[in-house]
Design an enzyme around this catalytic site. Sequence first.
Site, PDB file in Angstrom:
ATOM      1  N   ASP A   1      81.080   0.007  10.761  1.00 44.26           N
ATOM      2  CA  ASP A   1      80.543   0.317  12.102  1.00 44.26           C
ATOM      3  C   ASP A   1      79.013   0.278  12.129  1.00 44.26           C
ATOM      4  O   ASP A   1      78.414  -0.207  13.088  1.00 44.26           O
ATOM      5  CB  ASP A   1      81.024   1.694  12.583  1.00 44.26           C
ATOM      6  CG  ASP A   1      82.473   1.646  13.052  1.00 44.26           C
ATOM      7  OD1 ASP A   1      82.957   0.545  13.391  1.00 44.26           O
ATOM      8  OD2 ASP A   1      83.125   2.707  13.073  1.00 44.26           O
TER       9      ASP A   1
ATOM     10  N   ALA B   1      77.821  13.050  19.204  1.00 52.62           N
ATOM     11  CA  ALA B   1      77.822  13.516  17.806  1.00 52.62           C
ATOM     12  C   ALA B   1      79.175  13.272  17.137  1.00 52.62           C
ATOM     13  O   ALA B   1      79.528  13.962  16.179  1.00 52.62           O
ATOM     14  CB  ALA B   1      77.463  15.005  17.764  1.00 52.62           C
TER      15      ALA B   1
ATOM     16  N   LYS C   1      90.943   6.744  10.717  1.00 53.19           N
ATOM     17  CA  LYS C   1      89.768   6.436   9.889  1.00 53.19           C
ATOM     18  C   LYS C   1      89.501   7.536   8.852  1.00 53.19           C
ATOM     19  O   LYS C   1      89.054   7.251   7.754  1.00 53.19           O
ATOM     20  CB  LYS C   1      88.529   6.239  10.769  1.00 53.19           C
ATOM     21  CG  LYS C   1      88.622   4.988  11.663  1.00 53.19           C
ATOM     22  CD  LYS C   1      87.334   4.768  12.434  1.00 53.19           C
ATOM     23  CE  LYS C   1      87.460   3.625  13.402  1.00 53.19           C
ATOM     24  NZ  LYS C   1      86.196   3.278  14.060  1.00 53.19           N
TER      25      LYS C   1
HETATM   26  P1  ATR Z   1      83.928   8.967  18.486  1.00 47.79           P
HETATM   27  O1  ATR Z   1      84.425   9.339  17.118  1.00 47.79           O
HETATM   28  O2  ATR Z   1      84.552   7.719  19.041  1.00 47.79           O
HETATM   29  O3  ATR Z   1      82.437   8.914  18.550  1.00 47.79           O
HETATM   30  P2  ATR Z   1      84.497  11.667  19.436  1.00 47.79           P
HETATM   31  O4  ATR Z   1      84.488  12.194  18.044  1.00 47.79           O
HETATM   32  O5  ATR Z   1      85.614  12.053  20.332  1.00 47.79           O
HETATM   33  O6  ATR Z   1      84.477  10.085  19.485  1.00 47.79           O
HETATM   34  O7  ATR Z   1      83.087  12.037  20.116  1.00 47.79           O
HETATM   35  C1  ATR Z   1      82.868  11.869  21.440  1.00 47.79           C
HETATM   36  C2  ATR Z   1      81.431  12.249  21.796  1.00 47.79           C
HETATM   37  O8  ATR Z   1      81.301  12.104  23.205  1.00 47.79           O
HETATM   38  C3  ATR Z   1      81.075  13.685  21.484  1.00 47.79           C
HETATM   39  O9  ATR Z   1      79.702  13.749  21.159  1.00 47.79           O
HETATM   40  C4  ATR Z   1      81.366  14.396  22.803  1.00 47.79           C
HETATM   41  O10 ATR Z   1      80.625  15.589  22.996  1.00 47.79           O
HETATM   42  P3  ATR Z   1      81.188  16.998  22.424  1.00 47.79           P
HETATM   43  O11 ATR Z   1      80.909  16.998  20.949  1.00 47.79           O
HETATM   44  O12 ATR Z   1      80.433  18.023  23.166  1.00 47.79           O
HETATM   45  O13 ATR Z   1      82.678  17.014  22.736  1.00 47.79           O
HETATM   46  C5  ATR Z   1      80.884  13.346  23.778  1.00 47.79           C
HETATM   47  N1  ATR Z   1      81.485  13.489  25.123  1.00 47.79           N
HETATM   48  C6  ATR Z   1      82.733  13.165  25.501  1.00 47.79           C
HETATM   49  N2  ATR Z   1      82.915  13.447  26.823  1.00 47.79           N
HETATM   50  C7  ATR Z   1      81.746  13.974  27.263  1.00 47.79           C
HETATM   51  C8  ATR Z   1      81.296  14.462  28.527  1.00 47.79           C
HETATM   52  N3  ATR Z   1      82.091  14.491  29.604  1.00 47.79           N
HETATM   53  N4  ATR Z   1      80.013  14.926  28.626  1.00 47.79           N
HETATM   54  C9  ATR Z   1      79.200  14.916  27.541  1.00 47.79           C
HETATM   55  N5  ATR Z   1      79.567  14.462  26.315  1.00 47.79           N
HETATM   56  C10 ATR Z   1      80.825  14.003  26.183  1.00 47.79           C
END
Ligand code: ATR
Length: 296
Positions: A120, A147, A84
């Site tokens: 989205d 985020a 993307k």
């Molecule tokens: P996408 O683009 O699909 O939204 P991403 O950029 O990988 O995916 O973002 C994943 C989100 O899930 C992030 O906010 C991540 O938190 P971090 O920024 O701290 O990495 C959150 N996330 C993933 N696994 C997590 C977990 N086990 N506990 C809390 N937050 C999690």
Amino acid sequence: MESEQGDLKNALERLADNPAPRAAVIGWPVEHSRSPLIHTSWLKRYGLNGSYDRLAVPIDKAEETFRNFPETRLIGANVTIPFKEVAFQACDVVDEIGKTLKAVNTVWLENGQLHGTNTDMYGFLANLDDQSPGWDERKRHAVIIGAGGAARACVYGMIQRGFQIVSVINRTLERGEELSADFGDSVKAFGFEDLALRLKNADILVNTTSLGMHGQPPLQVPLTSAPGHMVVCDIVYVPLKTPLLRDARMQGFRTVDGLGMLLHQAVPGFELWYGVRPQVDTRLRGLVLKDLGLKS
Ligand code: ATR
């Protein structure tokens, strides 16, 4: 909206020259994508002479593929993970939503140039409107967990609908702060330790992380702090009823699952490529649920 109509007018003109438009989902891998199921079901339903395939592009060929898009002989495409951002960089023209989200999930050719947008946010809002009409009657405070790219689309959606405050709760505070900095003073970042307090006057809560997804730990949310009118939305749709949605339901909150976002985000692309605005209905939802092996 005006630009969407302009895009559609151009799409209809292109269709006159191309009676069997081809589109595809581009990603790596793409086998898991449900987009072919959704678009071919609509092509069949509306009796249109077009096609929709999967195009798996290796990571090191992605940029080249978008830069030389006419060589694919596609009229347009959906772009999925991990391309993307690459598509955003490679498009000749990106609209305001794509620029704000810094990611493109839908592309189309127009006068030899590759245009890109991101549907989205549209899919997210259309799903809420569909499953919980009136969800945005109160526009004071939205709480978004996560985020990443999906959170960015949801935050922008809340701003578009006029929410006064958007709280972004993220495990990594700096990442939440980076996101909020892009949207101005109404968006503020917090850690999970502040979640209970933020929920006290929340009108809507949205999970955009993968927590609660099949194989992942559940997302723990202190729902008892929240007011009874709060709507709870999870963009995870495998399982359809995530632990968060189950808890919320049991405590009497209105809930919205994530499958509709997947279905609705496909609508603008289909209209651009094939010239018909398709309907998201229970038949389509049932078809995708069955394919995912999910119970409604
Ligand atoms: P996408 O683009 O699909 O939204 P991403 O950029 O990988 O995916 O973002 C994943 C989100 O899930 C992030 O906010 C991540 O938190 P971090 O920024 O701290 O990495 C959150 N996330 C993933 N696994 C997590 C977990 N086990 N506990 C809390 N937050 C999690």
